[in-house]
Design an enzyme around this catalytic site. Sequence first.
Site, mmCIF file in Angstrom:
data_model
loop_
_atom_site.group_PDB
_atom_site.id
_atom_site.type_symbol
_atom_site.label_atom_id
_atom_site.label_comp_id
_atom_site.label_asym_id
_atom_site.label_seq_id
_atom_site.Cartn_x
_atom_site.Cartn_y
_atom_site.Cartn_z
ATOM 1 N N ARG A 55 -2.743 41.777 44.906
ATOM 2 C CA ARG A 55 -3.716 41.427 43.834
ATOM 3 C C ARG A 55 -2.865 40.363 42.929
ATOM 4 N NH1 ARG A 55 0.264 41.372 41.259
ATOM 5 N NH2 ARG A 55 -0.892 41.198 39.410
ATOM 6 N N GLY A 56 -3.750 39.869 41.991
ATOM 7 C CA GLY A 56 -3.264 38.720 41.151
ATOM 8 C C GLY A 56 -4.342 37.450 42.008
ATOM 9 N N ALA A 57 -4.768 36.649 40.996
ATOM 10 C CA ALA A 57 -5.861 35.698 41.525
ATOM 11 C C ALA A 57 -5.216 34.712 42.275
ATOM 12 C CB ALA A 57 -6.344 35.070 40.134
ATOM 13 N N ARG A 98 -13.378 41.360 46.122
ATOM 14 C CA ARG A 98 -13.315 41.399 44.670
ATOM 15 C C ARG A 98 -14.048 40.313 44.042
ATOM 16 N NH1 ARG A 98 -7.724 43.044 42.204
ATOM 17 N NH2 ARG A 98 -9.091 43.920 40.522
ATOM 18 N N GLN A 202 0.607 47.433 36.581
ATOM 19 C CA GLN A 202 1.202 46.453 37.072
ATOM 20 C C GLN A 202 2.383 46.017 36.378
ATOM 21 O OE1 GLN A 202 -2.054 46.837 36.592
ATOM 22 N NE2 GLN A 202 -3.376 45.808 38.260
ATOM 23 N N ASP A 243 -7.416 35.333 35.605
ATOM 24 C CA ASP A 243 -8.256 35.464 37.111
ATOM 25 C C ASP A 243 -9.336 34.447 36.987
ATOM 26 O OD1 ASP A 243 -6.911 38.098 36.323
ATOM 27 O OD2 ASP A 243 -7.392 38.224 38.505
ATOM 28 N N ASN A 253 -8.998 37.913 32.188
ATOM 29 C CA ASN A 253 -7.686 38.212 32.802
ATOM 30 C C ASN A 253 -7.810 39.904 32.652
ATOM 31 O OD1 ASN A 253 -5.027 37.748 33.698
ATOM 32 N ND2 ASN A 253 -4.318 38.188 31.603
ATOM 33 N N LYS A 254 -6.618 40.419 32.986
ATOM 34 C CA LYS A 254 -6.401 41.863 33.024
ATOM 35 C C LYS A 254 -6.995 42.601 31.806
ATOM 36 C CE LYS A 254 -5.327 43.851 35.828
ATOM 37 N NZ LYS A 254 -6.508 44.084 36.966
#
Lengths: 351, 351
Positions: A55-57, A98, A202, A243, A253-254
């Site tokens: 995960r993580g763009a 995603r 995370q 993201d 973002n998150k």
Amino acid sequence: METSKALEPSPDNAVVWHEDRLYLLDQRYLPERASFLSLDTAAATAQAITDMVVRGAPAIGITAAYGVVLAARDAYRSRGADWRAAIELPLDLLAASRPTAVNLFWAIERMKHSMKGLGEQDPVPALLKEALAIHAEDRAANRTIGELGAALIEGPTDVITHCNAGALATGGYGTALGVIRSAHSAGCIGRVYADETRPWMQGSRLTAWELLHSGIPVTVQTDSAAAGLMATGRIGWVIVGSDRIAANGDVANKIGTYALAVLARYHGIGFMVAAPTSTIDMCLESGADIPIEERDAGEVLACGGSRIGPEGVAARNPVFDVTPASLVSLIVTERGVVETPTAVKMRALMG
Amino acid sequence: METSKALEPSPDNAVVWHEDRLYLLDQRYLPERASFLSLDTAAATAQAITDMVVRGAPAIGITAAYGVVLAARDAYRSRGADWRAAIELPLDLLAASRPTAVNLFWAIERMKHSMKGLGEQDPVPALLKEALAIHAEDRAANRTIGELGAALIEGPTDVITHCNAGALATGGYGTALGVIRSAHSAGCIGRVYADETRPWMQGSRLTAWELLHSGIPVTVQTDSAAAGLMATGRIGWVIVGSDRIAANGDVANKIGTYALAVLARYHGIGFMVAAPTSTIDMCLESGADIPIEERDAGEVLACGGSRIGPEGVAARNPVFDVTPASLVSLIVTERGVVETPTAVKMRALMG
């Protein structure tokens, strides 16, 4: 042994191409278990992205690029010179893995562009070269972002970060954590407060693990404890990744990032977004156009493998939110820094 | 059977005095398991408060009042007419069980005041009467708070609540959830968004359970998802309880409340605090004087019985925060409503 060295579980080894296979450090089980998942098809790679093995763009983008290599290998094996006919479906699977991180689509587009110049011969060597370039460029971009961001931090000060925008979320080094690493090396950061980042944790699982690895003082807190900490006056910056950034500087973002931005503004604290330009989507006018992934309610109603909420209750689980550009102090990219972003400034950055 | 009826596990039965014993519905295991813990000493009662078998400021106060009855019974059994000599230590234990909720100290003081009028005879009948009165008055106060608060909600609208300020946190009915119950009955509330409230998950465990019981539509969300929901424009009010309100109207409540207040102000949403006057501490000038409990870091580094964070990482776990009066739209008490609280208005309320 060479294998064991390449596949040593560490924050800088989240995505590894090794001996013709793709290896992902399985982030679902960190820090309790650090092990690699080995993948050799695009479909399995897409599933791993959906399941948040990676995960993580930026890391998702790099993984997808390697996924395209796997797709091309299968296509050439099955159809030979006609490999293009067999590659569309696996590429669609990768693109559907995603919805929010634009780096995924950016990487697939770049790989498709690279395909255009190829003939009927085996596409794998050229595509692998391109995927490795995407990976290496991201790593280099992180270093530049780290330097540019760190130069703007007058310290020593404590900072808050949210989710994980570290080596694990990128090709290595990290975006938000890259800035923090560089700033810490320069003596400008005292302690990092890592929001735990429900529901996937995370922050407490990945960011805490990474920063312990790097020897940077870190304290985990619940997401809702950030406001009280800001009120103490000891936080100089909130530093996060992204993201997807729209053409006007709005930042997806998150989930929880938007709250931090409002709180930072209220407390007079700088709000820094660190992201490579591959995260900037100049096709979307504003953050309102960014698709926000909503994941299964079960992720909210459970924690640590245990059910928390009562049977029959509803839950919402949007996993990203949008911070308007007006609340962003700085967007730090490898091409330069945008202060108080606007559409004009973003266009200037992106050329 | 009478026993089974009095000790039926339901949100309105969090604290029960039954056949000379104190029963607490063990809130650590809800909603998975609804069972009572039976107590017959003040020391065990103090431990149960510390361990959060019972939580919520008014419920802690009521529990402590019954704890004083248990202390008096033991003191009279062991020392007879000289019972006062044996009651100080157990009362100190009760007072040391948790630091932030002032209702605890308020209830113990009221019970001590009641003791003053007693002679050398068995103090239990008089003290039990006082504890039952504290319990009944709290229940009645909640009903009044519910009506006063509900009258101020123009609806139908959706609302956000944080932690659990419901029947489980009080003598019955609830403060914030009392307002929500009354407003829902009046057709003024569409849906309640319950923040899960890390680290103890009172929102997803207790508030969700209570509202399902009451047939009020409820959706659980992570604490950090509240901001994005406010941005949609569909939230009319944030409604919370309190653990202690200072003389100037500053409000201590569950960690995360302060963030919600800042976010509500940013989004132009009303911020309502529902609490009985037993929660108001006129001895403290401002919220800066309220002692904020910091619990074990392990509560943050674990969830659902599983370890989350890496070994060796630090965590901070302040379990309350202070919302300045300037961010509070309304304090709703059983004596009346204070709009945009100030020291002058609080003095007027408290007479």
